[in-house]
Design an enzyme around this catalytic site. Sequence first.
Site, PDB file in Angstrom:
ATOM      1  N   SER A 122      35.111  45.065  41.085  1.00  0.00           N
ATOM      2  CA  SER A 122      34.151  43.977  40.860  1.00  0.00           C
ATOM      3  C   SER A 122      33.665  43.986  39.412  1.00  0.00           C
ATOM      4  O   SER A 122      33.500  42.935  38.801  1.00  0.00           O
ATOM      5  CB  SER A 122      32.972  44.094  41.821  1.00  0.00           C
ATOM      6  OG  SER A 122      32.224  45.250  41.522  1.00  0.00           O
TER       7      SER A 122
ATOM      8  N   ARG B  33      34.549  40.670  37.429  1.00  0.00           N
ATOM      9  CA  ARG B  33      33.404  39.821  37.089  1.00  0.00           C
ATOM     10  C   ARG B  33      33.435  39.471  35.596  1.00  0.00           C
ATOM     11  O   ARG B  33      33.357  38.316  35.204  1.00  0.00           O
ATOM     12  CB  ARG B  33      32.092  40.530  37.410  1.00  0.00           C
ATOM     13  CG  ARG B  33      30.869  39.695  37.056  1.00  0.00           C
ATOM     14  CD  ARG B  33      29.588  40.419  37.331  1.00  0.00           C
ATOM     15  NE  ARG B  33      29.495  40.873  38.716  1.00  0.00           N
ATOM     16  CZ  ARG B  33      29.598  42.119  39.076  1.00  0.00           C
ATOM     17  NH1 ARG B  33      29.800  43.052  38.172  1.00  0.00           N
ATOM     18  NH2 ARG B  33      29.513  42.441  40.340  1.00  0.00           N
TER      19      ARG B  33
ATOM     20  N   ASN C 118      34.517  35.704  34.176  1.00  0.00           N
ATOM     21  CA  ASN C 118      33.581  34.907  33.392  1.00  0.00           C
ATOM     22  C   ASN C 118      34.142  34.566  32.024  1.00  0.00           C
ATOM     23  O   ASN C 118      34.051  33.429  31.565  1.00  0.00           O
ATOM     24  CB  ASN C 118      32.261  35.660  33.220  1.00  0.00           C
ATOM     25  CG  ASN C 118      31.325  35.413  34.378  1.00  0.00           C
ATOM     26  OD1 ASN C 118      30.703  34.363  34.446  1.00  0.00           O
ATOM     27  ND2 ASN C 118      31.260  36.353  35.305  1.00  0.00           N
TER      28      ASN C 118
END
Lengths: 289, 156
Positions: A217, A221, A225
């Site tokens: 994660s 993440r 992004n």
Amino acid sequence: MAEQTASGYIQHHLQNLTYGQHPVNGWSFAHTAQEAKEMGFWAFHVDTLGWSLVLGLIFIFLFRMAAKRATSGQPGGLQNFVEVLIEFVDGSVKDTFHGRNALIAPLALTIFVWIFLMNLMDLVPVDFLPVLAAKITGNEHLFFRVVPTTDPNATLGLALSVFALIVFYSIKVKGIGGFLGELTLHPFSSKNIAVQILLIPVNFLLEFVTLIAKPISLALRLFGNMYAGELIFILIAVMFGSGLFLLSTLGVALNWAWAVFHILIITLQAFIFMMLTIVYLSMAHEDNH
Amino acid sequence: MNINATLIGQAVAFFIFVLFCMKFVWPPVITALRERQKKIADGLDAANRAARDLELAHEKVAQQLREAKTQAAEIIEQAKKRATQIVDEARDQARTEADRVKAQAQAEIEQELNSVKDALRAQVGALAVGGAEKILGASIDQNAHAELVNKLAAEI
């Protein structure tokens, strides 16, 4: 650019400069995405590594310069800036991490500043550095991505390092048995030994996913992004390339608006990565099971 | 977008940067920060102490001023008393002196009076004897009647 199609332009921008052993060409730079894929695992994204090293060195030299001249008297401009960052990171670490570990705070600082700098490259206009690099090398079709954090290798490299630290400190603080116990004896436990043994695979499945989810994660993440942000910059850049006056003007406005918004994202993502690293390592240090 | 050895390179670079940061960046800056915090805390302490000292000094000054005032009042009181005393003494002395001078003058006057009386008496005696001589027409034996004449003169 005129002879390129929009999808070709986008794909070109999303391909790293890869150096590796190609089955046919031997050790060389990949000329196409296909060649890069054929190089397998033992290949390097030279642009990602290069830019992250340059940015890391900028961080190190800047901070080392401030650290060398650090005085307890009146601080200069650079020292002030560095102190603000260090104070901020130190505060975040003290709020979250209650153990005694000299590594955590410098680790958090490095993560925050380095990732911030790598993300910051996103604000450089998408074509600026690649075209410059193409002109310097004389290769019109040179792949060149300047934002290391849009490469999953970079984010995964960071996340796996953090993961290694999590495992290392879990074992160091709780011992091998404690670490394995944490993986297998929770969340379901029973007083009955036979039932407990039956529960071990279930617990392990749950806890292992929890453990593995941390680096994945973290990496995805940040990557997601930054990749999405860069893609939007590229799409806006395609509008410039259209050659239509109205569309180009709109593109300039959009590029500006997205860049402003992106300042928030790059800072936030650097901060989230740092905070989660501190939280995960704090959990690794807590022996409360 | 392939996963490849880049991530290993990235991880190695990451560890080197973290180690460098931990060894050469973090300690000097954080030491300087702590030192400055301590300095500021000490400075504030000193300022507080100085303020308290100032207050104490003010109090002391006020007290000393009060003492000085009391003392001054006492001294003035004493001086006044002393002045009154001196005036009284002077008055007494003057009076005594005056009395003495008066007494002396009186004594002198008395003495003068007595001597004048004596002289007068002698003269009166002589005059009486002379008158009597003239009246009697005869000489009176000065020596025989000296006693009588003297007695007469004493009576005058």
